[in-house]
Design a protein around this motif. Structure first.
Motif, PDB file in Angstrom:
ATOM      1  N   GLN A  63       0.816  -1.219   0.000  1.00 37.75           N
ATOM      2  CA  GLN A  63       0.000   0.000   0.000  1.00 37.75           C
ATOM      3  C   GLN A  63       0.852   1.272   0.000  1.00 37.75           C
ATOM      4  O   GLN A  63       0.364   2.344  -0.339  1.00 37.75           O
ATOM      5  N   ASN A  64       2.110   1.144   0.420  1.00 36.94           N
ATOM      6  CA  ASN A  64       2.978   2.310   0.604  1.00 36.94           C
ATOM      7  C   ASN A  64       4.346   2.084  -0.033  1.00 36.94           C
ATOM      8  O   ASN A  64       5.369   2.056   0.656  1.00 36.94           O
ATOM      9  N   PRO A  65       4.373   1.932  -1.367  1.00 34.92           N
ATOM     10  CA  PRO A  65       5.633   1.593  -2.037  1.00 34.92           C
ATOM     11  C   PRO A  65       6.700   2.677  -1.955  1.00 34.92           C
ATOM     12  O   PRO A  65       7.890   2.366  -1.975  1.00 34.92           O
ATOM     13  N   ARG A  66       6.301   3.928  -1.827  1.00 32.96           N
ATOM     14  CA  ARG A  66       7.293   5.013  -1.792  1.00 32.96           C
ATOM     15  C   ARG A  66       8.212   4.873  -0.578  1.00 32.96           C
ATOM     16  O   ARG A  66       9.436   4.955  -0.696  1.00 32.96           O
ATOM     17  N   THR A  67       7.623   4.648   0.580  1.00 33.14           N
ATOM     18  CA  THR A  67       8.433   4.509   1.796  1.00 33.14           C
ATOM     19  C   THR A  67       9.265   3.234   1.735  1.00 33.14           C
ATOM     20  O   THR A  67      10.433   3.229   2.127  1.00 33.14           O
ATOM     21  N   ALA A  68       8.688   2.149   1.230  1.00 30.77           N
ATOM     22  CA  ALA A  68       9.431   0.888   1.112  1.00 30.77           C
ATOM     23  C   ALA A  68      10.649   1.069   0.200  1.00 30.77           C
ATOM     24  O   ALA A  68      11.741   0.586   0.508  1.00 30.77           O
ATOM     25  N   MET A  69      10.470   1.786  -0.906  1.00 25.80           N
ATOM     26  CA  MET A  69      11.590   2.028  -1.819  1.00 25.80           C
ATOM     27  C   MET A  69      12.632   2.940  -1.171  1.00 25.80           C
ATOM     28  O   MET A  69      13.832   2.728  -1.328  1.00 25.80           O
ATOM     29  N   GLN A  70      12.171   3.936  -0.453  1.00 21.53           N
ATOM     30  CA  GLN A  70      13.073   4.894   0.197  1.00 21.53           C
ATOM     31  C   GLN A  70      14.040   4.173   1.144  1.00 21.53           C
ATOM     32  O   GLN A  70      15.214   4.534   1.241  1.00 21.53           O
ATOM     33  N   TYR A  71      13.551   3.136   1.839  1.00 18.48           N
ATOM     34  CA  TYR A  71      14.393   2.409   2.792  1.00 18.48           C
ATOM     35  C   TYR A  71      14.906   1.086   2.223  1.00 18.48           C
ATOM     36  O   TYR A  71      15.383   0.241   2.971  1.00 18.48           O
ATOM     37  N   LYS A  72      14.821   0.961   0.885  1.00 15.05           N
ATOM     38  CA  LYS A  72      15.387  -0.198   0.167  1.00 15.05           C
ATOM     39  C   LYS A  72      14.926  -1.529   0.749  1.00 15.05           C
ATOM     40  O   LYS A  72      15.727  -2.437   0.982  1.00 15.05           O
ATOM     41  N   VAL A  73      13.621  -1.632   0.995  1.00 13.54           N
ATOM     42  CA  VAL A  73      13.050  -2.871   1.518  1.00 13.54           C
ATOM     43  C   VAL A  73      12.984  -3.880   0.383  1.00 13.54           C
ATOM     44  O   VAL A  73      12.266  -3.674  -0.590  1.00 13.54           O
ATOM     45  N   ARG A  74      13.768  -4.940   0.480  1.00 12.92           N
ATOM     46  CA  ARG A  74      13.801  -5.964  -0.557  1.00 12.92           C
ATOM     47  C   ARG A  74      13.169  -7.266  -0.099  1.00 12.92           C
ATOM     48  O   ARG A  74      12.723  -8.057  -0.904  1.00 12.92           O
ATOM     49  N   SER A  75      13.204  -7.537   1.201  1.00 18.42           N
ATOM     50  CA  SER A  75      12.531  -8.726   1.720  1.00 18.42           C
ATOM     51  C   SER A  75      11.817  -8.335   3.006  1.00 18.42           C
ATOM     52  O   SER A  75      12.261  -7.432   3.719  1.00 18.42           O
ATOM     53  N   ILE A  76      10.714  -9.012   3.264  1.00 17.12           N
ATOM     54  CA  ILE A  76       9.925  -8.687   4.454  1.00 17.12           C
ATOM     55  C   ILE A  76       9.711  -9.965   5.265  1.00 17.12           C
ATOM     56  O   ILE A  76       9.779 -11.058   4.696  1.00 17.12           O
ATOM     57  N   PRO A  77       9.507  -9.877   6.552  1.00 19.71           N
ATOM     58  CA  PRO A  77       9.483  -8.620   7.302  1.00 19.71           C
ATOM     59  C   PRO A  77      10.877  -8.003   7.440  1.00 19.71           C
ATOM     60  O   PRO A  77      11.858  -8.714   7.580  1.00 19.71           O
ATOM     61  N   MET A  78      10.901  -6.695   7.343  1.00 15.91           N
ATOM     62  CA  MET A  78      12.118  -5.936   7.616  1.00 15.91           C
ATOM     63  C   MET A  78      11.768  -4.952   8.720  1.00 15.91           C
ATOM     64  O   MET A  78      10.797  -4.209   8.596  1.00 15.91           O
TER      65      MET A  78
END
Length: 108
Positions: A63-78
């Motif tokens: 739902q919030n890809p901008r924040t995920a991209m900003q913090y380079k989230v590649r695998s979850i849970p992070m």
């Protein structure tokens, strides 16, 4: 769902997390992620136990890809711990409540 766990969006992430006056444990997760659902009860407990000293915030990466991209989230849970707007600690993958508490304790 515990009402002490906050849910952030791209729009209010800065206000909820970066501008917080207490350390914040942020869980980058998604509803379809099994390990994310596995650690949810531990996060609920931590949110209650650390009330007033720290916050627990969940952000749905779908739902919030901008924040995920900003913090380079590649695998979850992070999980990231923020203190004073800066990243203070990180954990990738599902871990037990004790390890999550340790992560938070380092920022207190």
């Amino acid at each position: 769902m515990s009402d002490t766990v906050l849910h952030a969006t791209d729009a209010d992430f800065d206000q909820l997390v970066l501008q917080s006056d207490v350390p914040v444990l942020v869980d980058f997760w998604a509803p379809w992620c099994g390990p994310c659902r596995m650690i949810a009860p531990a996060l609920d407990q931590l949110a209650s136990e650390y009330a007033g000293k720290a916050k627990v915030v969940k952000i749905d990466v779908d739902q919030n890809p901008r924040t995920a991209m900003q913090y380079k989230v590649r695998s979850i849970p992070m999980l990231l711990v923020f203190k004073g707007g800066q990243i203070h600690g990180q954990q990738i993958g599902a871990v037990g409540k004790a390890q999550l508490a340790q992560l938070l304790d380092k920022a207190l």
